[in-house]
Design a protein around this motif. Structure first.
Motif: not given
Length: 296
Positions: A188-194
């Motif tokens: 349920e955890t996402d990370v951003k591209r940068p």
């Protein structure tokens, strides 16, 4: 090499004479310095006593019995003869290979202790050993098997390592906790591209060949130095408190700072190499890794 068990490795209808030799030192799971509890007043070693609180008295070895607590304060008594009867059952000198599995499927979490599988002394005994080693290397597989040692059954993984085979004793399925709770939280955890791009730069900046010589313990070295200084009668200074790291407020800023630090560390390493005037050592021969961790 100290062999602690002699037997054979059963590979189909082929029997391969082998011995088991511990791959790690007895103190590998702890510091190489052991301590005893002393009475501070006169430095006398303290003795541990078997004490019965109900009778308020010390209990001798002939008065002890093993018990399994199936409920609070309730026990099933098991006699030594009953345990010995179980341990002697099916005692053998054979490691029976049951199946071959991809090494990448075996997560290191299942591995307990590592042993070298020592081949037989005669050339004719080493040929089937070498045959099994080469075919397992070619297929990139490990062998799941089981054997009985000191009256107790062990499940194991046999895998290639360099020019030989090693045996890993394995935990049972019921002995390893599940990580389903972690997997559920992370799904349920996402990370951003940068953030991902900066994290890749950190990994690339710190990338290096695995070198076992770097597996040293600062704690062990400092502990030895402390004991030797006390033995010489030197006064030991109070250690400076370690400052607490500042909490990360902005993940992007922390990643950028980490990238800069990793680049600086890499430059210092190359500068030291030029100052020594030593050429970079040749890339060591690649050895089979312990295993590639598999996602459970």
């Amino acid at each position: 090499m100290r062999v602690t068990w002699n037997g054979s490795l059963s590979f189909g209808l082929v029997s391969i004479p082998v011995g088991l030799a511990p791959a790690t030192k007895p103190a590998a799971r702890q510091s190489d310095v052991s301590f005893r509890l002393l009475h501070r007043e006169d430095l006398t070693p303290i003795k541990q006593k078997r004490w019965c609180p109900a009778h308020d008295q010390e209990v001798g070895p002939d008065e002890l019995v093993k018990g399994w607590e199936f409920a609070k304060g309730q026990f099933v008594v098991v006699e030594e003869a009953e345990l010995e009867a179980l341990e002697r059952r099916d005692d053998s000198r054979t490691i029976d290979i049951e199946r071959f599995v991809p090494l990448g499927d075996v997560d290191p979490i299942w591995m307990d202790r590592t042993y070298f599988l020592v081949p037989g002394a005669a050339p004719a005994q080493r040929r089937p050993y070498k045959l099994l080693l080469e075919v397992m290397e070619e297929a990139e597989v490990g062998a799941i098997g089981r054997f009985v040692r000191s009256g107790r059954e062990s499940i194991c993984l046999v895998r290639p390592r360099g020019q030989g085979l090693v045996l890993e004793t394995l935990y049972l399925e019921e002995d390893v906790y599940t990580q389903a709770e972690i997997d559920e939280a992370m799904s349920e955890t996402d990370v951003k591209r940068p953030e991902l791009d900066l994290a890749r730069q950190i990994v690339q900046g710190l990338a290096a060949e695995f070198d076992p010589d770097e597996l040293t313990s600062t704690y062990r070295s400092e502990l030895r130095a402390l004991l030797e200084a006390k033995l010489r009668g030197e006064e030991i200074a109070e250690p400076e408190p370690t400052p607490e790291p500042a909490p990360t407020v902005d993940l992007i800023e922390a990643l950028k700072a980490s990238v800069a630090a990793a680049k600086g560390s890499a430059k210092q390493g190359s500068s030291r190499q030029r100052a020594d005037g030593k050429p970079k050592s040749a890339k060591p021969e690649k050895k089979p890794s312990r295993t590639r961790a598999a996602r459970r």
